[in-house]
Design an enzyme around this catalytic site. Sequence first.
Site, mmCIF file in Angstrom:
data_model
loop_
_atom_site.group_PDB
_atom_site.id
_atom_site.type_symbol
_atom_site.label_atom_id
_atom_site.label_comp_id
_atom_site.label_asym_id
_atom_site.label_seq_id
_atom_site.Cartn_x
_atom_site.Cartn_y
_atom_site.Cartn_z
ATOM 1 N N LYS A 32 0.742 -1.312 -0.042
ATOM 2 C CA LYS A 32 -0.112 0.013 0.035
ATOM 3 C C LYS A 32 0.873 1.258 -0.091
ATOM 4 O O LYS A 32 0.477 2.291 -0.818
ATOM 5 C CB LYS A 32 -1.004 0.039 1.335
ATOM 6 C CG LYS A 32 -0.490 0.078 2.800
ATOM 7 C CD LYS A 32 -1.412 0.027 3.534
ATOM 8 C CE LYS A 32 -0.810 -0.111 4.949
ATOM 9 N NZ LYS A 32 0.036 1.098 5.282
ATOM 10 N N THR A 33 2.146 1.228 0.815
ATOM 11 C CA THR A 33 2.764 2.466 0.744
ATOM 12 C C THR A 33 3.382 2.741 -0.463
ATOM 13 O O THR A 33 3.362 3.762 -1.251
ATOM 14 C CB THR A 33 4.151 2.446 1.822
ATOM 15 O OG1 THR A 33 3.402 2.117 3.142
ATOM 16 C CG2 THR A 33 4.735 3.594 1.940
ATOM 17 N N ASP A 247 -3.919 7.088 4.733
ATOM 18 C CA ASP A 247 -3.539 5.854 4.783
ATOM 19 C C ASP A 247 -4.213 5.144 6.361
ATOM 20 O O ASP A 247 -4.655 5.973 6.965
ATOM 21 C CB ASP A 247 -1.786 5.736 5.055
ATOM 22 C CG ASP A 247 -1.126 4.412 5.075
ATOM 23 O OD1 ASP A 247 -2.140 3.492 4.625
ATOM 24 O OD2 ASP A 247 -0.248 4.234 5.542
ATOM 25 N N GLU A 248 -4.154 4.205 6.200
ATOM 26 C CA GLU A 248 -4.831 3.440 7.517
ATOM 27 C C GLU A 248 -6.512 3.694 7.817
ATOM 28 O O GLU A 248 -6.529 4.068 9.016
ATOM 29 C CB GLU A 248 -3.921 3.198 8.747
ATOM 30 C CG GLU A 248 -2.513 2.856 8.500
ATOM 31 C CD GLU A 248 -2.241 1.179 8.351
ATOM 32 O OE1 GLU A 248 -3.551 0.580 8.314
ATOM 33 O OE2 GLU A 248 -1.316 0.918 8.450
ATOM 34 N N GLN A 278 -7.728 -5.262 9.379
ATOM 35 C CA GLN A 278 -6.651 -4.830 10.251
ATOM 36 C C GLN A 278 -7.263 -3.563 11.100
ATOM 37 O O GLN A 278 -6.523 -2.920 11.532
ATOM 38 C CB GLN A 278 -5.770 -4.457 9.570
ATOM 39 C CG GLN A 278 -4.728 -5.538 8.744
ATOM 40 C CD GLN A 278 -3.701 -5.159 7.826
ATOM 41 O OE1 GLN A 278 -2.528 -4.935 8.792
ATOM 42 N NE2 GLN A 278 -3.639 -5.126 6.707
ATOM 43 N N ARG A 614 2.440 -10.484 10.294
ATOM 44 C CA ARG A 614 3.753 -9.693 10.562
ATOM 45 C C ARG A 614 4.878 -10.761 9.958
ATOM 46 O O ARG A 614 5.868 -10.102 9.842
ATOM 47 C CB ARG A 614 3.928 -9.390 12.011
ATOM 48 C CG ARG A 614 2.967 -8.585 12.589
ATOM 49 C CD ARG A 614 2.672 -7.314 11.799
ATOM 50 N NE ARG A 614 1.367 -7.571 11.246
ATOM 51 C CZ ARG A 614 1.061 -6.797 9.898
ATOM 52 N NH1 ARG A 614 2.082 -6.032 9.707
ATOM 53 N NH2 ARG A 614 -0.117 -6.981 9.227
#
Length: 666
Positions: A32-33, A247-248, A278, A614
């Site tokens: 995503k980044t 973002d997020e 998430q 993770r």
Amino acid sequence: MQYLLGLNERQKDAVMTTEGPLLIVAGAGAGKTRVITHRILHLIKQGVAPESILAITFTNKAAKEMRERVHTLITKDQGIAYEGDFDGTNRHTPVRTDVHPGGLNAKRFPWLGTFHSLGVHILRENSGRLGLAKRFTIFDRSDSLSAIKEAIRETDLDPKSFEPGKLLSAISREKGKMVELAEFKAKSEGEYFPAIVADIWEKYEAVLKKEKALDFDDLLLKTALLLKNEPSIREHYQKLWRYIHIDEYQDTNHVQYMIAKLLADEHKNIAVVGDIDQNIYSWRGASIKNILNFEKDYPNAKIVLLEENYRSTQTILTVANRIIEKNKMRREKTLFTKNGEGEKVGLFTAYDEMQEASFIAQRSKQLIADGISPSEIAVLFRANFQSRVLEEAFLREEVIYQVLGIRFFERKEVKDVLAYVRACENPDSIGDLRRIINVPARGIGKVTLLKILAGKEAELPPAMREKFNSFKKLLRDLKEKLATLPLSEAIKWIVTASGIEAELKKGGSEDEERLENIKELVTFATRYDHLVTREEAVDKFLADVALQSDQDELKDEKPAVRLMTVHASKGLEFAYVFISGLEEGLFPHERMNETRDESASEEERRLFYVALTRAKHKVFLTYAGVRTIFGSRQVTVPSEFIFDIDEEFLQAENYLEGGGKIIFFD
């Protein structure tokens, strides 16, 4: 378009959709980044002015990474060389100033930062309209707790019955819902605990006002209210930032949602990136409804689903997919990867928490012996108390580790030096004055301090007045140094001139460590030495320090196994991940005297999903058959999450104890 090479088709779709609302549903490890940063470059290549682009994320660490990636993409694409540090600021010193194809002038750059840093930026630019001091102090959590304790004393409440942290959290939740004190007071009449919260809140606000300070929540609340209530200011920022990225998005609370909505209302060019699976922060006000209702807020929104994972093995993703598919509040997606199947998930059954910790420490030691960097190993737990027995095991096995959550900027000696800087910039900051007036000891007692704070300096004995005048001169001299010297040099000066350095040099090993921490603060301050004005350097430094998060404490250069809660691991990745304490009541967690409703159960499942994703290469799951909680040994039941994993993906991890050695069977 060379800069789009390497993106998959869905990533390209998200990057090239520049106009109108866009929801990018990005699974864990789906890049995503990369999408956000390439989208920013694409906008600039299409002729959009860089300074009209805004990108907001949640942590300083994520914002720093995004700034560095955007900087690299732009400079690589257009051949611009920069001097200076891109960490912590949006202003840079260019070597070349020519305008390049695509419309980028090297003096201009997109605004990239966190919601809180955006709040600081907007509030400082409009401080006069709000009746705020431009150099207002930002209360961190410990400052806020001290003010709440003061309010409790004034109200004659028993601090044992009314925990300051609980009261602060109640106030924080209301501010996060965009509720002001007057509104809360009106709706809390006749209710016991809310009425107490209202009373404490009122006194807490008085402390903030007196010290010309704002807390973390004010940075967002006052920004949202300013944008909502002041059309001219709202229109100014709407015209300034025509392209907005969040973002997020699944982690936004109501006030953050409103800031984004108000800024995007004119052009509707808002791209939000998030993953419902998430969403793990409802306890601090994050609302899953914000991302679920995005299409209602923006009916013509385009949806792009990113499902290809670049981080984990297929085994890890298959397990994660099957765990999360049981949730109802989600958008259907299935993560996949081209990384290969990978190893099975390890499962270790311990007799008790000590044997569990011993296994984790020994297995980590073995991985390190096999050539794995310690920093590529993480141990995750659901509750902070679990770290103690783990630390003991790592110490016993002599495996270097770092516990996330012990914040550098909250250490006493660091806060003392910061208080000097804040006190000379904001003379009304009584908390800072109180903190440093006797650091190091100057013989100024409590009675003297009370007279000083009451404005009765003239009543002090001559010798005491002399001491206080010397202290005031020290602050005046520091103010001058901050205005004329690079920030790091000014901080070095105060450490010496105040006597802190000499005092610590007289002490033992603990004081040596404290002095090393202060030296590290000076090193941190060098990041701001290049800024255009000294005032900007001080403001940026103090804001960044106040807004540090747990993840900002991770030192990339320190090779240590990371121990942290699952919540703190969000956004991070490691080659090997241990998820400990997988027992009913612990993970999934059940708070005392509370029953878990469906939404809470789904959040616990999302939390386990985050923990699993993770890992890049292998996950180890552990649980103890017996665990001591609140001093009582309890027989436990394995977590439901373990039973949700098909046996074909699990591999038992065993060890035999004998001769002081542990032998692993893989």
